[in-house]
Design an enzyme around this catalytic site. Sequence first.
Site, PDB file in Angstrom:
ATOM      1  N   CYS A 207      -0.069   5.962  -2.740  1.00 49.56           N
ATOM      2  CA  CYS A 207      -0.960   4.904  -2.533  1.00 49.56           C
ATOM      3  C   CYS A 207      -0.804   5.699  -1.041  1.00 49.56           C
ATOM      4  CB  CYS A 207      -0.516   3.105  -1.967  1.00 49.56           C
ATOM      5  SG  CYS A 207      -1.419   2.394  -0.194  1.00 49.56           S
TER       6      CYS A 207
ATOM      7  N   CYS B 280      -0.131   3.987   2.350  1.00 48.25           N
ATOM      8  CA  CYS B 280       0.982   3.249   2.405  1.00 48.25           C
ATOM      9  C   CYS B 280       1.976   3.928   2.790  1.00 48.25           C
ATOM     10  CB  CYS B 280       1.763   2.871   0.811  1.00 48.25           C
ATOM     11  SG  CYS B 280       0.268   1.619   0.117  1.00 48.25           S
TER      12      CYS B 280
END
Length: 121
Positions: A42, A45
């Site tokens: 991600c 993230c």
Amino acid sequence: MAPDAASTPKPRDVDARAFREELQATLTEYDHVLVDFYTKGCTLCQSIEPVLGSVARATGVPILLVNPQTDPSLASEHSIRSVPTLMLFQSGEDGSPEEVDRIAEGFVGAESIVEFVEEAR
């Protein structure tokens, strides 16, 4: 009472299978714990991770990093629909961890996360 921000541990990766125990243990020492549910691939993230150390120092709240993909029951248990999801926990009346609030809107900067933690406390 939580230790001062200078003694707050750095954000640490926690294996999803050990998350429940780690969260419980951390809540015996601190009033609140911020959990970053993330996944390895991600991009959002990855962009939040570098700011979490400054968030921990500013708030005095320890941060656990957990990849719920390694334990699908964890995502279901905490209704993780997207990553990153930041959740603030405290000890409930029975001593078990309870969610105080969450941010699940993609990337947010350090100032927004600090504000979120302070308002939720």
